[in-house]
Design a protein around this motif. Structure first.
Motif, short mmCIF file in Angstrom:
data_model
loop_
_atom_site.label_atom_id
_atom_site.label_comp_id
_atom_site.label_asym_id
_atom_site.label_seq_id
_atom_site.Cartn_x
_atom_site.Cartn_y
_atom_site.Cartn_z
N UNK A 1 0.92 -1.38 0.04
CA UNK A 1 0.16 0.49 -0.32
C UNK A 1 0.95 1.62 0.16
N UNK A 2 2.08 1.24 0.34
CA UNK A 2 2.79 2.05 0.22
C UNK A 2 3.49 2.41 -0.96
N UNK A 3 3.79 1.55 -1.21
CA UNK A 3 4.82 1.09 -2.67
C UNK A 3 3.71 2.37 -4.13
N UNK A 4 2.42 1.28 -4.28
CA UNK A 4 1.76 2.40 -4.81
C UNK A 4 1.77 4.18 -4.98
N UNK A 5 2.04 4.40 -3.61
CA UNK A 5 2.04 6.48 -3.63
C UNK A 5 3.83 6.39 -4.51
N UNK A 6 4.16 5.40 -4.25
CA UNK A 6 6.39 5.75 -4.57
C UNK A 6 5.60 6.30 -6.46
N UNK A 7 5.57 4.72 -7.03
CA UNK A 7 5.47 4.67 -8.23
C UNK A 7 4.79 6.01 -8.34
N UNK A 8 3.74 6.31 -7.92
CA UNK A 8 3.29 7.38 -8.70
C UNK A 8 3.35 8.61 -8.46
N UNK A 9 4.88 8.97 -7.59
CA UNK A 9 6.08 10.62 -7.85
C UNK A 9 5.76 10.16 -8.95
N UNK A 10 6.95 9.01 -8.50
CA UNK A 10 7.84 9.25 -10.32
C UNK A 10 6.24 9.79 -12.39
N UNK A 11 5.33 8.73 -11.46
CA UNK A 11 4.70 8.90 -12.96
C UNK A 11 3.78 10.30 -12.58
N UNK A 12 3.95 10.89 -11.84
CA UNK A 12 3.49 12.52 -11.63
C UNK A 12 4.47 13.65 -12.12
N UNK A 13 5.83 13.09 -11.43
CA UNK A 13 7.14 14.61 -11.38
C UNK A 13 7.41 14.55 -13.12
N UNK A 14 8.06 12.69 -13.46
CA UNK A 14 8.72 13.07 -14.35
C UNK A 14 8.74 13.57 -15.72
N UNK A 15 6.99 13.60 -16.30
CA UNK A 15 6.68 13.78 -17.98
C UNK A 15 7.32 15.32 -18.20
N UNK A 16 7.07 16.44 -16.53
CA UNK A 16 7.77 17.48 -17.69
C UNK A 16 8.95 17.18 -17.94
N UNK A 17 10.50 16.69 -17.23
CA UNK A 17 11.16 16.96 -17.34
C UNK A 17 11.57 16.17 -19.18
N UNK A 18 10.86 14.82 -19.05
CA UNK A 18 11.04 14.64 -20.20
C UNK A 18 10.56 15.19 -21.54
N UNK A 19 9.49 15.48 -21.23
CA UNK A 19 9.04 16.40 -22.58
C UNK A 19 10.08 17.59 -23.14
N UNK A 20 10.86 18.73 -22.19
CA UNK A 20 11.47 19.56 -21.69
C UNK A 20 13.36 19.51 -22.33
N UNK A 21 13.21 17.81 -22.32
CA UNK A 21 14.69 17.63 -22.31
C UNK A 21 14.95 17.61 -24.26
#
Length: 326
Positions: free
Chosen positions: A208-228
Motif C-alpha cells: 500500500x506504500x509502494x503504490x504511492x512511491x511509483x505514483x510520484x515518478x509518474x507525476x513528477x517526470x513527464x515534464x522533465x522528459x518532455x522538455x529534454x
C-alpha cells in the motif's frame, strides 16, 4: 555467515531551501496527504505472534528454481523445507537491502527536489522506507532464524549509481520506476504465495506504500522528459536501460543453494533448469504472474513517460523487455 561491511558513496548534492509553503503541485500534495493518512506501525500492526505454517515453509515450493526437477525430487522432506526457508530469506534480504537503498536515496531527494510539495512527499517516503527496512529485518530475525545473505553485486552497483547521482530525475527513474516496480512485483509474488500468515500481512502493508512511491515518478517526470533536449533524452533513455539491466539480471540465490550443500556441477544444473523453464514459459502461476506484472507495469509506465524508444529497442530486447511494434 559472512557479515557485510557498510560502504560509503560520495555524492555531491545541492540543497534547495524553500520559502513558499503553499500548494503548487496539487497532485503531489495529494500523495503527501494519502501518505499521512495511511501510515502504519510495524511494531503494532503486524501480528508477530501468529503461529507459523505447520510444516515450517514460508512460501510455496513452486517459487524455488529447482522445484519439479530431479534435484528437487531427490531432497528429503526436511531438506525441502530448509531450502524453502533459505530461498525465502535470500529474496527477502534482496528486498531489505533495496529498502535501505531507497531510504538513503529518498533522504537525498528531500534535498534535491524543488518545491515544497515534492519535499513533503519525499519526507514521507523516507519514513516509509525506514519502516520497510525495519519490518523486513524483523521478519528475517523472528521468523527465519536471522538468515542473512550478502547484498547481490548487481544491487550494489544499482544503488551505488543511484546514491552517487546528483540529479533528482535520474534517481527517480532508477528508484521509483524501475527498482520499485521490481520490488512491487516481488512483494506481490511473495505475499500471494506465502504459507506464513505474517509474511502475507507484511507484504500487503508494504504494497500500500509502494503504490504511492511509483505514483510520484509518474507525476513528477513527464515534464522533465518532455522538455529534454535530444542529448538529454538520450541520457535519460540510457540511464533507464542501465537501471533495467541491473534490476532484471544477476539475481540468483547462489548462497542459499550453497548452504544446502549443492556443488558446482549441481549449480550448473540448477541454472540450466532455470533457463529451460523460463524458455518454455512453464512457470508456476505465481512466477508467471510476477514476470507478467513486473514487465507489463515497468514497460507501460516507462513507455508512457517516453523513456523507451526505438533507439533502445535492441538493448531492451536482450533483457526480454518487448516494446510494441512501431
Amino acid at each position: 555467515m559472512e557479515t557485510q561491511q557498510p560502504w560509503t558513496v560520495s555524492a555531491p548534492l545541492t540543497t534547495t531551501f524553500e520559502m513558499e509553503y503553499g500548494v503548487e503541485a496539487a497532485d503531489i500534495r495529494r500523495l503527501y496527504e494519502n501518505a499521512k493518512r495511511d501510515q502504519w506501525n510495524a511494531s503494532r500492526d503486524i501480528a508477530w505472534d501468529a503461529p507459523p505454517s505447520p510444516d515450517g515453509r514460508i512460501i510455496a515450493d513452486e517459487l524455488i528454481d529447482i522445484y519439479g526437477s530431479p534435484l528437487w525430487d531427490g531432497l528429503s522432506e526436511n531438506d525441502k523445507v530448509a531450502l524453502n526457508r533459505r530461498i525465502a530469506a535470500w529474496r527477502l534480504g534482496v528486498l531489505m537491502y533495496g529498502e535501505q537503498g531507497a531510504l538513503l536515496a529518498c533522504s537525498q531527494l528531500v534535498d534535491l527536489v524543488e518545491g515544497t510539495d515534492l519535499k513533503f512527499f519525499q519526507a514521507t517516503q523516507v519514513m516509509d522506507e525506514a519502516r520497510h527496512n525495519e519490518v523486513l529485518k524483523r521478519y528475517i530475525a523472528d521468523r527465519l532464524d536471522d538468515i542473512i545473505y550478502p547484498m547481490p553485486k548487481n544491487e550494489v552497483a544499482l544503488f551505488d549509481s543511484i546514491l552517487g547521482e546528483s540529479r533528482w530525475y535520474l534517481k527517480t527513474i532508477a528508484l521509483q520506476l524501475v527498482a520499485e516496480t521490481f520490488a512491487v512485483s516481488l512483494f506481490k509474488m511473495m505475499g500471494e504465495s506465502a504459507t506464513d500468515p505474517v509474511l502475507g500481512e507484511m507484504c500487503r502493508r508494504v504494497l500500500q506504500d509502494e503504490s504511492r512511491h511509483m505514483g510520484f515518478g509518474m507525476l513528477a517526470l513527464p515534464k522533465v522528459v518532455a522538455e529534454a533536449s535530444e542529448a538529454e533524452r538520450h541520457e535519460l533513455e540510457d540511464y533507464t536501460c542501465f537501471a533495467l539491466e541491473k534490476t532484471l539480471t544477476g539475481f540468483f540465490p547462489l548462497e542459499a543453494y550453497q548452504d544446502m550443500g549443492f556443488g558446482a556441477s549441481e549449480m550448473a544444473e540448477i541454472r540450466r533448469y532455470r533457463r529451460d523453464t523460463a524458455a518454455s514459459n512453464d512457470y508456476a502461476p505465481f512466477r508467471k504472474y510476477f514476470r507478467k506484472d513486473m514487465h507489463g507495469s515497468m514497460v507501460a509506465n516507462l513507455a508512457r513517460i517516453g523513456l523507451l524508444t526505438e533507439r533502445v529497442r535492441p538493448r531492451l530486447e536482450k533483457l526480454g523487455v518487448c516494446l510494441p511494434k512501431a
